[in-house]
Design a protein around this motif. Structure first.
Motif, PDB file in Angstrom:
ATOM      1  N   MET A  34      27.995  54.974  42.860  1.00  0.00           N
ATOM      2  CA  MET A  34      27.647  54.707  41.458  1.00  0.00           C
ATOM      3  C   MET A  34      27.333  53.232  41.275  1.00  0.00           C
ATOM      4  O   MET A  34      27.919  52.382  41.947  1.00  0.00           O
ATOM      5  CB  MET A  34      28.826  55.077  40.543  1.00  0.00           C
ATOM      6  CG  MET A  34      29.200  56.528  40.624  1.00  0.00           C
ATOM      7  SD  MET A  34      30.818  56.836  39.891  1.00  0.00           S
ATOM      8  CE  MET A  34      31.421  58.069  41.022  1.00  0.00           C
ATOM      9  N   GLN A  35      26.416  52.942  40.366  1.00  0.00           N
ATOM     10  CA  GLN A  35      26.036  51.557  40.116  1.00  0.00           C
ATOM     11  C   GLN A  35      27.178  50.762  39.497  1.00  0.00           C
ATOM     12  O   GLN A  35      27.360  49.583  39.795  1.00  0.00           O
ATOM     13  CB  GLN A  35      24.817  51.490  39.195  1.00  0.00           C
ATOM     14  CG  GLN A  35      23.543  52.004  39.843  1.00  0.00           C
ATOM     15  CD  GLN A  35      22.330  51.839  38.947  1.00  0.00           C
ATOM     16  OE1 GLN A  35      22.455  51.577  37.748  1.00  0.00           O
ATOM     17  NE2 GLN A  35      21.160  51.963  39.537  1.00  0.00           N
ATOM     18  N   ASP A  36      27.959  51.399  38.641  1.00  0.00           N
ATOM     19  CA  ASP A  36      29.090  50.744  37.980  1.00  0.00           C
ATOM     20  C   ASP A  36      29.894  51.810  37.250  1.00  0.00           C
ATOM     21  O   ASP A  36      29.625  53.013  37.364  1.00  0.00           O
ATOM     22  CB  ASP A  36      28.628  49.642  37.014  1.00  0.00           C
ATOM     23  CG  ASP A  36      27.601  50.127  35.989  1.00  0.00           C
ATOM     24  OD1 ASP A  36      27.761  51.261  35.479  1.00  0.00           O
ATOM     25  OD2 ASP A  36      26.642  49.386  35.703  1.00  0.00           O
ATOM     26  N   GLY A  37      30.894  51.358  36.468  1.00  0.00           N
ATOM     27  CA  GLY A  37      31.781  52.287  35.796  1.00  0.00           C
ATOM     28  C   GLY A  37      31.138  53.146  34.732  1.00  0.00           C
ATOM     29  O   GLY A  37      31.727  54.151  34.320  1.00  0.00           O
ATOM     30  N   SER A  38      29.948  52.781  34.285  1.00  0.00           N
ATOM     31  CA  SER A  38      29.291  53.601  33.261  1.00  0.00           C
ATOM     32  C   SER A  38      28.959  54.999  33.783  1.00  0.00           C
ATOM     33  O   SER A  38      28.722  55.917  32.994  1.00  0.00           O
ATOM     34  CB  SER A  38      28.007  52.919  32.772  1.00  0.00           C
ATOM     35  OG  SER A  38      27.024  52.880  33.794  1.00  0.00           O
ATOM     36  N   GLU A  39      28.965  55.180  35.116  1.00  0.00           N
ATOM     37  CA  GLU A  39      28.669  56.482  35.722  1.00  0.00           C
ATOM     38  C   GLU A  39      29.924  57.248  36.108  1.00  0.00           C
ATOM     39  O   GLU A  39      29.837  58.311  36.731  1.00  0.00           O
ATOM     40  CB  GLU A  39      27.777  56.287  36.945  1.00  0.00           C
ATOM     41  CG  GLU A  39      26.430  55.638  36.647  1.00  0.00           C
ATOM     42  CD  GLU A  39      25.554  55.572  37.889  1.00  0.00           C
ATOM     43  OE1 GLU A  39      25.040  56.628  38.299  1.00  0.00           O
ATOM     44  OE2 GLU A  39      25.409  54.473  38.455  1.00  0.00           O
ATOM     45  N   ALA A  44      39.033  54.290  30.904  1.00  0.00           N
ATOM     46  CA  ALA A  44      39.408  52.890  31.116  1.00  0.00           C
ATOM     47  C   ALA A  44      38.538  52.215  32.182  1.00  0.00           C
ATOM     48  O   ALA A  44      38.362  50.996  32.160  1.00  0.00           O
ATOM     49  CB  ALA A  44      40.880  52.794  31.512  1.00  0.00           C
ATOM     50  N   LEU A  45      37.988  53.007  33.082  1.00  0.00           N
ATOM     51  CA  LEU A  45      37.152  52.453  34.154  1.00  0.00           C
ATOM     52  C   LEU A  45      35.684  52.358  33.759  1.00  0.00           C
ATOM     53  O   LEU A  45      34.867  51.886  34.555  1.00  0.00           O
ATOM     54  CB  LEU A  45      37.294  53.302  35.424  1.00  0.00           C
ATOM     55  CG  LEU A  45      38.589  53.082  36.215  1.00  0.00           C
ATOM     56  CD1 LEU A  45      38.820  54.228  37.184  1.00  0.00           C
ATOM     57  CD2 LEU A  45      38.538  51.758  36.966  1.00  0.00           C
ATOM     58  N   LEU A  99      44.204  52.112  34.054  1.00  0.00           N
ATOM     59  CA  LEU A  99      45.076  53.285  34.186  1.00  0.00           C
ATOM     60  C   LEU A  99      44.431  54.573  33.665  1.00  0.00           C
ATOM     61  O   LEU A  99      44.064  54.660  32.488  1.00  0.00           O
ATOM     62  CB  LEU A  99      46.379  53.043  33.423  1.00  0.00           C
ATOM     63  CG  LEU A  99      47.473  54.101  33.599  1.00  0.00           C
ATOM     64  CD1 LEU A  99      47.972  54.126  35.037  1.00  0.00           C
ATOM     65  CD2 LEU A  99      48.625  53.837  32.642  1.00  0.00           C
ATOM     66  N   PRO A 100      44.282  55.596  34.533  1.00  0.00           N
ATOM     67  CA  PRO A 100      43.757  56.888  34.077  1.00  0.00           C
ATOM     68  C   PRO A 100      44.743  57.573  33.126  1.00  0.00           C
ATOM     69  O   PRO A 100      45.957  57.459  33.278  1.00  0.00           O
ATOM     70  CB  PRO A 100      43.618  57.690  35.373  1.00  0.00           C
ATOM     71  CG  PRO A 100      43.582  56.672  36.463  1.00  0.00           C
ATOM     72  CD  PRO A 100      44.476  55.573  35.990  1.00  0.00           C
ATOM     73  N   ARG A 101      44.193  58.309  32.167  1.00  0.00           N
ATOM     74  CA  ARG A 101      45.021  59.072  31.236  1.00  0.00           C
ATOM     75  C   ARG A 101      45.010  60.544  31.630  1.00  0.00           C
ATOM     76  O   ARG A 101      44.169  60.999  32.397  1.00  0.00           O
ATOM     77  CB  ARG A 101      44.493  58.893  29.815  1.00  0.00           C
ATOM     78  CG  ARG A 101      44.541  57.447  29.318  1.00  0.00           C
ATOM     79  CD  ARG A 101      43.846  57.315  27.980  1.00  0.00           C
ATOM     80  NE  ARG A 101      43.766  55.932  27.529  1.00  0.00           N
ATOM     81  CZ  ARG A 101      43.003  55.519  26.532  1.00  0.00           C
ATOM     82  NH1 ARG A 101      42.235  56.392  25.881  1.00  0.00           N
ATOM     83  NH2 ARG A 101      42.993  54.245  26.171  1.00  0.00           N
TER      84      ARG A 101
END
Length: 244
Positions: A69-74, A88-89, A165-167
């Motif tokens: 992935m290019q970044d967290g938007s994906e 959060a990511l 932190l994942p929820r």
């Protein structure tokens, strides 16, 4: 053939064709002891790394898949996002790779196989400027009792930074961070920690505060993240020595 690493008797390479992917799925089926061939729609979106034993007619002895992935938007298109709220990511700024379906042939027990797999991943990370690795690290079975020391150690030492932190998203989870108050027996914790997760943690990786009960894969898994910039310098040197 795209070879990522040759080391001793082992070669790590990227899958080149449907036959290679089917071979990986077949090994996964054997390693995970599933009733049907282990495959899902993510196989078509991922690159697959195959580790072969060149002294055994290039027998496939290990495999894993990578979703880049290019970044967290994906992050929402990742396999892990089915089980964890990863909002959060979403703001993570650099390239990311989800590493999944990691397995080693049940009849091969050479620790060099894991080293070669990580060396191949290190080569890929360096070549592509990856800044975070993540995925689901699995404990065999769905009963928590035998892993309480391992979960206690994760709670005490290895929880994700609050900003990442994942929820909770999955319907069936074990909230070990809030439920466990015991001090871990370190020896028992390390004995019960899955080898892949143990390697992540040695490099500075972190985990979610809960484990997902995955009855399809007959496993408990924790979301695991590793920021490449946070890997200790000596550990990076060792990984790059293998990758080189």
């Amino acid at each position: 053939m795209t070879v990522l690493l040759n080391k001793g008797r082992y070669r790590a390479r990227l899958a080149q064709c449907e036959h290679d992917v089917i071979a990986a799925q077949t090994l996964r089926t054997q390693a995970f002891a599933t009733d049907q061939r282990d495959c899902d729609p993510f196989d078509d979106r991922c690159g697959h790394v195959l580790v072969e034993d060149l002294k055994a007619d290039a027998k496939l002895v290990c495999c894993f898949r990578m979703l880049t992935m290019q970044d967290g938007s994906e992050i929402g298109r990742s396999y892990s996002a089915q089980f964890y709220d990863l909002s959060a990511l979403h703001g993570f700024a650099g390239p990311m790779v989800e590493m999944g379906r990691f397995c080693i042939h049940p009849e091969w027990h050479d620790p060099d196989i894991l080293r070669v797999a990580w060396g191949a991943m290190t080569a890929y990370v360096d070549q592509n400027g990856v800044e975070m690795l993540f995925g689901c690290s699995s404990f065999a079975g769905t009963e928590t009792a035998e892993y309480l020391d391992a979960f206690a150690m994760l709670r005490q030492r290895h929880l994700a930074p609050k900003r990442w932190l994942p929820r909770v998203k999955a319907p069936d989870v074990f909230r070990f961070a809030s439920r466990l108050r015991r001090s871990p027996n370190v020896k028992q914790a390390m004995l019960r920690m899955p080898p892949l997760l143990r390697t992540y943690l040695m490099m500075g990786g972190w985990v979610s505060d809960h484990a997902v009960v995955d009855r399809y894969m007959n496993s408990l898994h924790v979301f695991t993240g590793l920021e490449i910039g946070a890997i200790p310098a000596e550990r990076k040197r060792l990984l790059r020595a293998v990758a080189g």
